[in-house]
Motif scaffolding. Structure first.
Motif, PDB file in Angstrom:
ATOM      1  N   THR A 198       0.832  -1.206   0.000  1.00  0.00           N
ATOM      2  CA  THR A 198       0.000   0.000   0.000  1.00  0.00           C
ATOM      3  C   THR A 198       0.866   1.255   0.000  1.00  0.00           C
ATOM      4  N   TRP A 199       2.028   1.182   0.622  1.00  0.00           N
ATOM      5  CA  TRP A 199       2.964   2.314   0.595  1.00  0.00           C
ATOM      6  C   TRP A 199       3.487   2.544  -0.818  1.00  0.00           C
ATOM      7  N   LEU A 200       3.846   1.470  -1.519  1.00  0.00           N
ATOM      8  CA  LEU A 200       4.305   1.607  -2.895  1.00  0.00           C
ATOM      9  C   LEU A 200       3.191   2.135  -3.801  1.00  0.00           C
ATOM     10  N   ALA A 201       1.972   1.672  -3.570  1.00  0.00           N
ATOM     11  CA  ALA A 201       0.854   2.053  -4.439  1.00  0.00           C
ATOM     12  C   ALA A 201       0.506   3.531  -4.308  1.00  0.00           C
ATOM     13  N   LYS A 202       0.755   4.113  -3.136  1.00  0.00           N
ATOM     14  CA  LYS A 202       0.424   5.524  -2.942  1.00  0.00           C
ATOM     15  C   LYS A 202       1.246   6.428  -3.863  1.00  0.00           C
ATOM     16  N   THR A 203       2.505   6.040  -4.086  1.00  0.00           N
ATOM     17  CA  THR A 203       3.397   6.798  -4.967  1.00  0.00           C
ATOM     18  C   THR A 203       4.187   5.801  -5.798  1.00  0.00           C
ATOM     19  N   PRO A 204       3.682   5.402  -6.954  1.00  0.00           N
ATOM     20  CA  PRO A 204       4.331   4.354  -7.759  1.00  0.00           C
ATOM     21  C   PRO A 204       5.800   4.620  -8.079  1.00  0.00           C
ATOM     22  N   ALA A 205       6.205   5.895  -8.151  1.00  0.00           N
ATOM     23  CA  ALA A 205       7.602   6.208  -8.467  1.00  0.00           C
ATOM     24  C   ALA A 205       8.556   5.694  -7.404  1.00  0.00           C
ATOM     25  N   ARG A 206       8.040   5.425  -6.207  1.00  0.00           N
ATOM     26  CA  ARG A 206       8.904   4.910  -5.143  1.00  0.00           C
ATOM     27  C   ARG A 206       9.511   3.558  -5.499  1.00  0.00           C
ATOM     28  N   ARG A 207       8.799   2.792  -6.317  1.00  0.00           N
ATOM     29  CA  ARG A 207       9.280   1.438  -6.607  1.00  0.00           C
ATOM     30  C   ARG A 207      10.685   1.461  -7.190  1.00  0.00           C
ATOM     31  N   ASP A 208      10.991   2.445  -8.018  1.00  0.00           N
ATOM     32  CA  ASP A 208      12.311   2.525  -8.625  1.00  0.00           C
ATOM     33  C   ASP A 208      13.355   3.103  -7.678  1.00  0.00           C
ATOM     34  N   GLN A 209      12.936   3.597  -6.530  1.00  0.00           N
ATOM     35  CA  GLN A 209      13.866   4.155  -5.560  1.00  0.00           C
ATOM     36  C   GLN A 209      14.398   3.104  -4.584  1.00  0.00           C
ATOM     37  N   VAL A 210      13.742   1.955  -4.518  1.00  0.00           N
ATOM     38  CA  VAL A 210      14.097   0.970  -3.497  1.00  0.00           C
ATOM     39  C   VAL A 210      14.535  -0.353  -4.117  1.00  0.00           C
ATOM     40  N   VAL A 211      15.340  -1.064  -3.344  1.00  0.00           N
ATOM     41  CA  VAL A 211      15.698  -2.445  -3.650  1.00  0.00           C
ATOM     42  C   VAL A 211      14.839  -3.302  -2.729  1.00  0.00           C
ATOM     43  N   LEU A 212      13.870  -3.981  -3.311  1.00  0.00           N
ATOM     44  CA  LEU A 212      12.852  -4.690  -2.547  1.00  0.00           C
ATOM     45  C   LEU A 212      13.209  -6.165  -2.422  1.00  0.00           C
ATOM     46  N   ALA A 213      13.319  -6.637  -1.186  1.00  0.00           N
ATOM     47  CA  ALA A 213      13.696  -8.024  -0.924  1.00  0.00           C
ATOM     48  C   ALA A 213      12.623  -8.713  -0.099  1.00  0.00           C
ATOM     49  N   THR A 214      12.234  -9.921  -0.494  1.00  0.00           N
ATOM     50  CA  THR A 214      11.359 -10.736   0.331  1.00  0.00           C
ATOM     51  C   THR A 214      11.865 -12.177   0.302  1.00  0.00           C
ATOM     52  N   LYS A 215      11.163 -13.058   1.016  1.00  0.00           N
ATOM     53  CA  LYS A 215      11.690 -14.408   1.229  1.00  0.00           C
ATOM     54  C   LYS A 215      10.616 -15.463   1.016  1.00  0.00           C
ATOM     55  N   VAL A 216      11.075 -16.687   0.788  1.00  0.00           N
ATOM     56  CA  VAL A 216      10.196 -17.839   0.596  1.00  0.00           C
ATOM     57  C   VAL A 216      10.722 -19.008   1.411  1.00  0.00           C
ATOM     58  N   TYR A 217       9.850 -19.738   2.015  1.00  0.00           N
ATOM     59  CA  TYR A 217      10.109 -21.010   2.703  1.00  0.00           C
ATOM     60  C   TYR A 217       8.965 -21.335   3.648  1.00  0.00           C
ATOM     61  N   GLY A 218       8.598 -20.376   4.496  1.00  0.00           N
ATOM     62  CA  GLY A 218       7.645 -20.634   5.569  1.00  0.00           C
ATOM     63  C   GLY A 218       6.263 -21.016   5.076  1.00  0.00           C
ATOM     64  N   ALA A 219       5.509 -21.678   5.953  1.00  0.00           N
ATOM     65  CA  ALA A 219       4.156 -22.132   5.611  1.00  0.00           C
ATOM     66  C   ALA A 219       3.234 -20.943   5.412  1.00  0.00           C
ATOM     67  N   MET A 220       2.580 -20.902   4.248  1.00  0.00           N
ATOM     68  CA  MET A 220       1.622 -19.843   3.946  1.00  0.00           C
ATOM     69  C   MET A 220       0.220 -20.404   3.768  1.00  0.00           C
ATOM     70  N   GLY A 221       0.016 -21.620   4.198  1.00  0.00           N
ATOM     71  CA  GLY A 221      -1.275 -22.268   4.129  1.00  0.00           C
ATOM     72  C   GLY A 221      -1.209 -23.585   4.874  1.00  0.00           C
ATOM     73  N   SER A 222      -2.299 -24.316   4.881  1.00  0.00           N
ATOM     74  CA  SER A 222      -2.361 -25.567   5.641  1.00  0.00           C
ATOM     75  C   SER A 222      -2.022 -26.793   4.790  1.00  0.00           C
ATOM     76  N   GLY A 223      -1.823 -26.598   3.495  1.00  0.00           N
ATOM     77  CA  GLY A 223      -1.517 -27.729   2.622  1.00  0.00           C
ATOM     78  C   GLY A 223      -0.094 -28.220   2.777  1.00  0.00           C
ATOM     79  N   VAL A 224       0.135 -29.481   2.424  1.00  0.00           N
ATOM     80  CA  VAL A 224       1.467 -30.065   2.581  1.00  0.00           C
ATOM     81  C   VAL A 224       2.478 -29.420   1.645  1.00  0.00           C
ATOM     82  N   ASN A 225       2.020 -28.784   0.583  1.00  0.00           N
ATOM     83  CA  ASN A 225       2.925 -28.134  -0.365  1.00  0.00           C
ATOM     84  C   ASN A 225       2.962 -26.618  -0.200  1.00  0.00           C
ATOM     85  N   ASP A 226       2.459 -26.130   0.923  1.00  0.00           N
ATOM     86  CA  ASP A 226       2.450 -24.688   1.177  1.00  0.00           C
ATOM     87  C   ASP A 226       3.639 -24.255   2.021  1.00  0.00           C
ATOM     88  N   ILE A 227       4.738 -24.974   1.949  1.00  0.00           N
ATOM     89  CA  ILE A 227       5.906 -24.721   2.779  1.00  0.00           C
ATOM     90  C   ILE A 227       7.145 -25.246   2.062  1.00  0.00           C
TER      91      ILE A 227
END
Length: 334
Positions: free
Chosen positions: A79-108
């Motif tokens: 929502t912060w990025l959406a308020k001012t779309p030009a911000r996206r090019d100002q930042v190096v955005l990092a996120t991660k994957v591994y943790g469970a995001m659901g109850s399924g056996v393949n959601d982790i």
């Protein structure tokens, strides 16, 4: 000593010497305050924003169990990025994957299926079409590196991710994963993120030496060790000092912390600033991750960029918080 920006490992990407950690956004910091902190960080020159798909759940709940608030932190950044779309090019955005995001056996973990779906969901929550940096949040001993790299390479081909990294990986995990990437003709990892501070120096044995040898950057998280190095004796009545790692550490390390805060007084600097400055002096460290809960916390952290510790001060800190004795195997063998 430190400049304001540096390369992320051997890549051509320039990142700030401090990274903004966002794990508190949602559970401890509301959306409006989080947006104010993000604004302040970018205004001061911090361009590396670190998050994860699992962030947003109550920190007191099970880390990898399914909670409905997971993903909330990414949504706040989105929502912060959406308020001012030009911000996206100002930042190096990092996120991660591994943790469970659901109850399924393949959601982790790190199957090709979960990596693909998790990336798409993170992009949706962050309201962006690409990630600058995607990190494997933990080692997955049940998925072969060949499958992981096949999934990651597809994300890069699709323009969804530019760079890849690891988090909470041992030195040999990083080396093994990098070797598979090189056999596939890929750049491989550009950064590892792990716990590192004056109180926790285990990465000096093998992780940091491996990263330096391979040209992989290093992002220390928990640089204040849950608040233990942030002047805890000065704020004994604060709620933060009565819970978590800080409370446990203070019970077992009070004499050590007393020596540390006395040294910081002699240096004329706040303990939190000294802890961050020490990390910035360590070879191979790219940017400590500062999990600011307020704008004031962020401003305090930024002071570390202008602090130079001399050899005597560094030696005193080593005496208070002895490391493992150098890299392996010399730390424990001839």
């Amino acid at each position: 000593m430190s400049t304001r920006h540096t390369h992320l490992g051997r890549s051509g990407l320039q990142v700030s010497r401090l990274a903004l950690g966002t794990m508190n956004f949602g559970p401890l910091t509301d959306e409006a305050t989080a947006h104010t902190i993000l604004d302040a960080a970018v205004s001061s020159g911090i361009n590396l924003i670190d998050t994860a798909d699992v962030y947003g759940a109550d920190a007191n709940r099970q880390v990898y169990g399914h909670e409905p608030e997971k993903g909330r932190t990414e949504e706040i950044i989105g929502t912060w990025l959406a308020k001012t779309p030009a911000r996206r090019d100002q930042v190096v955005l990092a996120t991660k994957v591994y943790g469970a995001m659901g109850s399924g056996v393949n959601d982790i973990r790190l199957s090709a299926r979960h990596i693909r779906r998790a990336c798409d969901e993170s992009l949706r929550r962050l309201q962006t079409d690409h990630l600058d940096l995607y990190l494997l949040h933990h080692v997955d001993r049940s998925t072969p590196w060949e499958e992981i790299w096949e999934a990651l390479s597809l994300l890069r081909q699709q323009g969804k991710v530019l760079y890849f990294g690891t988090s909470n990986h041992a030195g040999w995990h990083i080396v093994r994963g990098q070797a598979v990437a090189e056999r596939r003709g890929m750049l491989g990892f550009v950064v590892e993120q792990s716990i590192y501070s004056l109180m926790q120096r285990s990465v000096e044995l093998e992780v940091l030496p491996a990263c330096r040898d391979l040209g992989i950057g290093f992002l220390p998280y928990s640089p204040l060790y849950g608040g233990l190095l942030g002047g805890i004796l000065r704020k004994q009545h604060a709620a933060r000092s009565k819970e978590g790692r800080a409370a446990t550490g203070l019970r077992s390390s009070r004499e050590q912390i007393e020596r540390y805060e006395k040294a910081c007084d002699d240096f004329g600097e706040h303990p939190a600033v000294v802890a961050l400055a020490w990390l910035l002096h360590q070879p191979g460290v790219t940017a400590p991750i500062v999990g600011a809960r307020t704008v004031e916390h962020l401003a305090l952290a930024e002071r570390a960029l202008d602090v130079t510790l001399d050899s005597g001060q560094l030696a005193l800190l080593d005496a208070v918080f002895p490391g493992p004795g150098g890299p392996a195997p010399e730390a424990y063998a001839w």
